[in-house]
Design an enzyme around this catalytic site. Structure first.
Site, PDB file in Angstrom:
ATOM      1  N   HIS A 127     -56.705  83.928  19.514  1.00  0.00           N
ATOM      2  CA  HIS A 127     -57.319  85.117  18.924  1.00  0.00           C
ATOM      3  C   HIS A 127     -57.542  86.116  20.061  1.00  0.00           C
ATOM      4  CE1 HIS A 127     -58.356  82.458  15.471  1.00  0.00           C
ATOM      5  NE2 HIS A 127     -58.422  83.586  14.783  1.00  0.00           N
ATOM      6  N   TRP A 153     -59.735  91.106  15.352  1.00  0.00           N
ATOM      7  CA  TRP A 153     -59.929  91.663  14.003  1.00  0.00           C
ATOM      8  C   TRP A 153     -60.042  93.188  14.028  1.00  0.00           C
ATOM      9  CZ3 TRP A 153     -61.813  87.027  15.689  1.00  0.00           C
ATOM     10  CH2 TRP A 153     -61.503  85.899  14.924  1.00  0.00           C
ATOM     11  N   GLU A 202     -51.242  84.168  10.681  1.00  0.00           N
ATOM     12  CA  GLU A 202     -51.684  84.897   9.477  1.00  0.00           C
ATOM     13  C   GLU A 202     -51.194  86.340   9.454  1.00  0.00           C
ATOM     14  OE1 GLU A 202     -55.924  84.066   9.317  1.00  0.00           O
ATOM     15  OE2 GLU A 202     -55.547  81.913   9.138  1.00  0.00           O
ATOM     16  N   TRP A 207     -56.045  91.265   8.436  1.00  0.00           N
ATOM     17  CA  TRP A 207     -57.280  91.328   9.247  1.00  0.00           C
ATOM     18  C   TRP A 207     -57.058  91.362  10.754  1.00  0.00           C
ATOM     19  CZ3 TRP A 207     -56.485  88.099   5.054  1.00  0.00           C
ATOM     20  CH2 TRP A 207     -55.903  86.848   5.333  1.00  0.00           C
ATOM     21  N   TYR A 276     -56.635  78.761   2.550  1.00  0.00           N
ATOM     22  CA  TYR A 276     -58.017  78.314   2.347  1.00  0.00           C
ATOM     23  C   TYR A 276     -58.471  78.345   0.886  1.00  0.00           C
ATOM     24  CZ  TYR A 276     -58.794  78.232   7.363  1.00  0.00           C
ATOM     25  OH  TYR A 276     -58.725  77.929   8.701  1.00  0.00           O
ATOM     26  N   GLU A 314     -53.382  75.833   9.038  1.00  0.00           N
ATOM     27  CA  GLU A 314     -54.848  75.759   8.924  1.00  0.00           C
ATOM     28  C   GLU A 314     -55.175  75.606   7.455  1.00  0.00           C
ATOM     29  OE1 GLU A 314     -57.080  79.230  10.233  1.00  0.00           O
ATOM     30  OE2 GLU A 314     -55.815  79.404  11.992  1.00  0.00           O
ATOM     31  N   TRP A 349     -59.948  73.570   9.720  1.00  0.00           N
ATOM     32  CA  TRP A 349     -60.632  74.504  10.627  1.00  0.00           C
ATOM     33  C   TRP A 349     -61.954  73.911  11.122  1.00  0.00           C
ATOM     34  CZ3 TRP A 349     -58.236  77.424  13.575  1.00  0.00           C
ATOM     35  CH2 TRP A 349     -58.868  78.462  14.268  1.00  0.00           C
ATOM     36  N   ARG A 350     -62.640  74.631  11.976  1.00  0.00           N
ATOM     37  CA  ARG A 350     -63.703  74.082  12.815  1.00  0.00           C
ATOM     38  C   ARG A 350     -65.004  73.760  12.058  1.00  0.00           C
ATOM     39  NH1 ARG A 350     -66.983  77.860  15.595  1.00  0.00           N
ATOM     40  NH2 ARG A 350     -67.247  79.782  14.428  1.00  0.00           N
TER      41      ARG A 350
HETATM   42  C1  BMA Z   1     -62.737  82.225  12.144  1.00  0.00           C
HETATM   43  C2  BMA Z   1     -64.174  81.803  12.102  1.00  0.00           C
HETATM   44  C3  BMA Z   1     -64.910  82.515  13.218  1.00  0.00           C
HETATM   45  C4  BMA Z   1     -64.236  82.207  14.539  1.00  0.00           C
HETATM   46  C5  BMA Z   1     -62.749  82.471  14.492  1.00  0.00           C
HETATM   47  C6  BMA Z   1     -62.014  82.022  15.735  1.00  0.00           C
HETATM   48  O1  BMA Z   1     -62.017  81.637  11.108  1.00  0.00           O
HETATM   49  O2  BMA Z   1     -64.289  80.413  12.257  1.00  0.00           O
HETATM   50  O3  BMA Z   1     -66.249  82.092  13.230  1.00  0.00           O
HETATM   51  O4  BMA Z   1     -64.807  82.973  15.576  1.00  0.00           O
HETATM   52  O5  BMA Z   1     -62.172  81.826  13.373  1.00  0.00           O
HETATM   53  O6  BMA Z   1     -62.144  80.650  15.950  1.00  0.00           O
END
Ligand code: BMA
Length: 397
Positions: A127, A153, A202, A207, A276, A314, A349-350
């Site tokens: 990113h 973004w 993406e 975005w 998602y 993802e 994802w996280r």
């Molecule tokens: C997005 C979210 C954000 C994060 C970004 C980069 O989808 O999870 O909170 O900063 O990814 O990991």
């Protein structure tokens, strides 16, 4: 040559990509290291029977903990770490100590090396900030302001100015130097660790500064190709496999859009998409699971035509708000026809830490969460591989 020998020869050739045979697939980097070539072949081979399960930032934090040795939310539930580890290099370009989600690059490096030494697979996204507005990036980290001015973004158009002759060409080259310098430190016993690099993801969303609302396909493809050449040919990185994952097919007017932005067979090893919302009916499909499965079949087909490896770049459902999301939606879609299941991996994802980061922003359950037992069932399915289930991914099959 007698005709029957020719027929036998042709049958042999056509079997090469099937399970049990050594896949003929090779990386787009002709000088890729032995381990990197082996990784690609193993992913290609494995996908006929199994899917690696991956998790972003798995070792760095979970919903209820942060910075603990050898811990991951996946392991807390299943006893094994995930098979695939996603990390993000956002902010490496500005020489920050921590990435955009406050994880120290030094720690990311160590977790990558440790995971590789345990046999795990690594994928990196990036990113990266917007080169035109990076100076306006807020200095203080605010987890709720991830879309800040100057970030990925920030959709101020910039690609034209990054490409040769543009105002930010030098800035971008410097950023690539920083990225390459970090990747060069990912070694184990002197050998480079193979990395699945997934930049500019993406693209068909709206975005990021590289995505469809501001960039043209020509610009995007030029940026991708420039980046591959810069890393592979100019900076001599030979441990990268390149993954192209636009936003979900379900948000495209036509699935041809996937190909419209595709950087080309000579620049991509792995193809997939990020999604998602489809599985839980977020796009209003009557039969969302079937729809997802149809999209996967299309992807697998495209990958097989081009000798690329198909994956889900993802996915996840925020807060795992449907208790059986993993088995009844994701696994169901993957299993509903043989084609849909021929994927090498799926990355969730996280799991943002609820105290220090965003609340209810997690995609894998943790012990005590209502989806815990379903997630365990999912990972126990013979199709799904965690780190403990992996064969040696770095020796050619
Ligand atoms: C997005 C979210 C954000 C994060 C970004 C980069 O989808 O999870 O909170 O900063 O990814 O990991």
């Amino acid at each position: 040559m007698p005709i029957f020998l020719i027929v036998i020869f042709m049958i042999t050739i056509s079997c090469v990509n099937e399970e049990g045979k050594v896949p003929s697939i090779t990386p787009v980097d002709p000088d890729a290291t032995t381990e990197t070539r082996a990784l690609l072949k193993n992913l290609e081979k494995i996908r006929h029977d199994h899917i690696l399960f991956g998790h972003q930032d798995a070792m760095a934090y979970g919903v209820t903990w942060r910075d603990e040795e050898n811990r991951s939310d996946v392991k807390d539930i299943t006893g094994s770490h995930p098979a695939l580890y996603g990390w993000d290099l956002g902010h490496i370009e500005i020489e920050a100590e921590k990435n955009l989600d406050e994880v120290l690059f030094q720690d990311i490096r160590n977790w990558i090396i440790e995971a590789y030494e345990r046999g795990g697979v690594i994928t990196l996204s990036w990113h990266l900030n917007n080169p035109a507005t990076v100076d306006e990036l807020p200095e203080e980290h605010d987890p709720d302001e991830w879309e800040a001015t100057g970030s990925s973004w920030d959709t101020t158009p910039v690609i034209e100015e990054i490409l040769p002759g543009g105002e930010y060409e030098e800035v971008y080259n410097d950023w690539l130097d920083k990225l390459a310098a970090f990747i060069n430190t990912l070694t184990s016993e002197g050998a480079s660790i193979p990395i699945i690099f997934r930049p500019f993801h993406e693209v068909t969303g709206h975005w990021f500064w590289w995505s469809a609302q501001v960039a043209t396909p020509e610009e995007y493809i030029a940026l991708w190709q420039y980046t591959v050449e810069a890393l592979r040919d100019e900076r001599g990185l030979h441990n990268l496999l390149y993954a192209y994952t636009p936003n979900t097919l379900n948000e495209m007017d036509s699935w041809d859009e996937f190909l419209k932005w595709y950087p080309g067979d000579d620049y991509v090893d792995i193809i997939g998409f990020d999604d998602y919302y489809t599985l839980q009916g977020g796009y209003g499909d009557d039969q969302p699971v079937e729809k997802f499965s149809e999209m996967l079949s299309w992807l697998v087909n495209e990958a097989e035509k081009r000798d690329k490896v198909p994956v889900i770049g993802e996915t996840g459902l925020e807060a795992v708000a449907i208790d059986d999301w993993y088995t009844n939606l994701l696994l169901e879609a993957i299993k509903s026809n043989p084609e849909a299941g021929r994927l090498a991996y799926v990355l969730a994802w996280r799991n943002a830490n609820e105290e220090t980061d965003r609340k209810d922003h997690f995609y894998v359950p943790y012990p005590g969460h209502p989806a815990e037992s379903d997630f365990l069932k999912f990972t126990e399915d013979p199709m799904i591989l965690l780190e403990n289930d992996l064969p040696d991914m770095y020796t050619s099959p």
